[in-house]
Motif scaffolding. Sequence first.
Motif, PDB file in Angstrom:
ATOM      1  N   LEU A   8       0.830  -1.199   0.000  1.00 14.33           N
ATOM      2  CA  LEU A   8       0.000   0.000   0.000  1.00 14.33           C
ATOM      3  C   LEU A   8       0.862   1.246   0.000  1.00 14.33           C
ATOM      4  N   THR A   9       0.578   2.140  -0.936  1.00 11.80           N
ATOM      5  CA  THR A   9       1.195   3.459  -0.923  1.00 11.80           C
ATOM      6  C   THR A   9       0.108   4.444  -0.543  1.00 11.80           C
ATOM      7  N   ALA A  10       0.310   5.136   0.555  1.00  7.59           N
ATOM      8  CA  ALA A  10      -0.660   6.112   1.042  1.00  7.59           C
ATOM      9  C   ALA A  10       0.061   7.090   1.946  1.00  7.59           C
ATOM     10  N   LYS A  11      -0.601   8.184   2.229  1.00  3.17           N
ATOM     11  CA  LYS A  11      -0.056   9.142   3.186  1.00  3.17           C
ATOM     12  C   LYS A  11      -1.000   9.214   4.369  1.00  3.17           C
ATOM     13  N   VAL A  12      -0.435   9.100   5.535  1.00  2.00           N
ATOM     14  CA  VAL A  12      -1.206   9.246   6.768  1.00  2.00           C
ATOM     15  C   VAL A  12      -0.452  10.214   7.673  1.00  2.00           C
ATOM     16  N   GLY A  13      -1.157  10.793   8.605  1.00  2.00           N
ATOM     17  CA  GLY A  13      -0.532  11.756   9.503  1.00  2.00           C
ATOM     18  C   GLY A  13       0.254  11.088  10.617  1.00  2.00           C
ATOM     19  N   GLU A  14       1.140  11.847  11.218  1.00  2.00           N
ATOM     20  CA  GLU A  14       1.878  11.381  12.390  1.00  2.00           C
ATOM     21  C   GLU A  14       1.002  11.613  13.615  1.00  2.00           C
ATOM     22  N   ASP A  15      -0.090  10.870  13.663  1.00  2.53           N
ATOM     23  CA  ASP A  15      -1.046  10.992  14.750  1.00  2.53           C
ATOM     24  C   ASP A  15      -1.487   9.595  15.177  1.00  2.53           C
ATOM     25  N   GLU A  16      -2.337   9.522  16.163  1.00  2.00           N
ATOM     26  CA  GLU A  16      -2.770   8.227  16.694  1.00  2.00           C
ATOM     27  C   GLU A  16      -3.426   7.357  15.620  1.00  2.00           C
ATOM     28  N   ILE A  17      -4.271   7.947  14.790  1.00  2.00           N
ATOM     29  CA  ILE A  17      -4.954   7.184  13.738  1.00  2.00           C
ATOM     30  C   ILE A  17      -3.946   6.667  12.725  1.00  2.00           C
ATOM     31  N   GLY A  18      -3.014   7.510  12.299  1.00  2.00           N
ATOM     32  CA  GLY A  18      -2.013   7.104  11.317  1.00  2.00           C
ATOM     33  C   GLY A  18      -1.113   5.991  11.833  1.00  2.00           C
ATOM     34  N   ARG A  19      -0.658   6.121  13.078  1.00  2.00           N
ATOM     35  CA  ARG A  19       0.191   5.061  13.651  1.00  2.00           C
ATOM     36  C   ARG A  19      -0.593   3.764  13.804  1.00  2.00           C
ATOM     37  N   SER A  20      -1.866   3.862  14.182  1.00  2.00           N
ATOM     38  CA  SER A  20      -2.710   2.675  14.318  1.00  2.00           C
ATOM     39  C   SER A  20      -2.902   1.984  12.965  1.00  2.00           C
ATOM     40  N   MET A  21      -3.139   2.779  11.928  1.00  2.00           N
ATOM     41  CA  MET A  21      -3.313   2.201  10.592  1.00  2.00           C
ATOM     42  C   MET A  21      -2.051   1.471  10.148  1.00  2.00           C
ATOM     43  N   ASP A  73       6.707   4.070  -5.497  1.00  2.00           N
ATOM     44  CA  ASP A  73       7.891   3.233  -5.624  1.00  2.00           C
ATOM     45  C   ASP A  73       7.804   2.528  -6.973  1.00  2.00           C
ATOM     46  N   ARG A  74       8.512   3.048  -7.945  1.00  2.00           N
ATOM     47  CA  ARG A  74       8.423   2.517  -9.316  1.00  2.00           C
ATOM     48  C   ARG A  74       8.846   1.049  -9.396  1.00  2.00           C
ATOM     49  N   GLU A  75       9.799   0.639  -8.565  1.00  6.73           N
ATOM     50  CA  GLU A  75      10.238  -0.756  -8.580  1.00  6.73           C
ATOM     51  C   GLU A  75       9.108  -1.679  -8.129  1.00  6.73           C
ATOM     52  N   VAL A  76       8.393  -1.302  -7.081  1.00  6.15           N
ATOM     53  CA  VAL A  76       7.270  -2.104  -6.598  1.00  6.15           C
ATOM     54  C   VAL A  76       6.215  -2.223  -7.693  1.00  6.15           C
ATOM     55  N   ILE A  77       5.917  -1.115  -8.369  1.00  4.81           N
ATOM     56  CA  ILE A  77       4.916  -1.139  -9.437  1.00  4.81           C
ATOM     57  C   ILE A  77       5.373  -2.024 -10.589  1.00  4.81           C
ATOM     58  N   THR A  78       6.625  -1.893 -10.983  1.00  6.57           N
ATOM     59  CA  THR A  78       7.169  -2.679 -12.092  1.00  6.57           C
ATOM     60  C   THR A  78       7.123  -4.180 -11.807  1.00  6.57           C
ATOM     61  N   LEU A  79       7.374  -4.558 -10.562  1.00  7.94           N
ATOM     62  CA  LEU A  79       7.404  -5.977 -10.199  1.00  7.94           C
ATOM     63  C   LEU A  79       6.018  -6.545  -9.886  1.00  7.94           C
TER      64      LEU A  79
END
Length: 87
Positions: A8-21, A73-79
Amino acid sequence: ILGGTPYLTAKVGEDEIGRSMAAQFANLGIEFNEALLQGPKTSTAIVFITPDSERTIRTVFAKEHELRPEDLDREVITLSAWVFLEG
């Protein structure tokens, strides 16, 4: 999962929800680009389902968390045999 390793490529915050995810992804064996943990708060969604099965979704998006080409991450996508994009 179906013989593959999910990533998974995503952006989450440096907060309780992000760390939990991030921890939940790790527990499920989903590779997650944790280097992207940044920003103010994690975007959230609350789903309301009524007794007659109607649903309403309330979302709060963090503009700072939009993905840019350099976040991928282009390598992950390519593979990968499969790539699923949503957004």
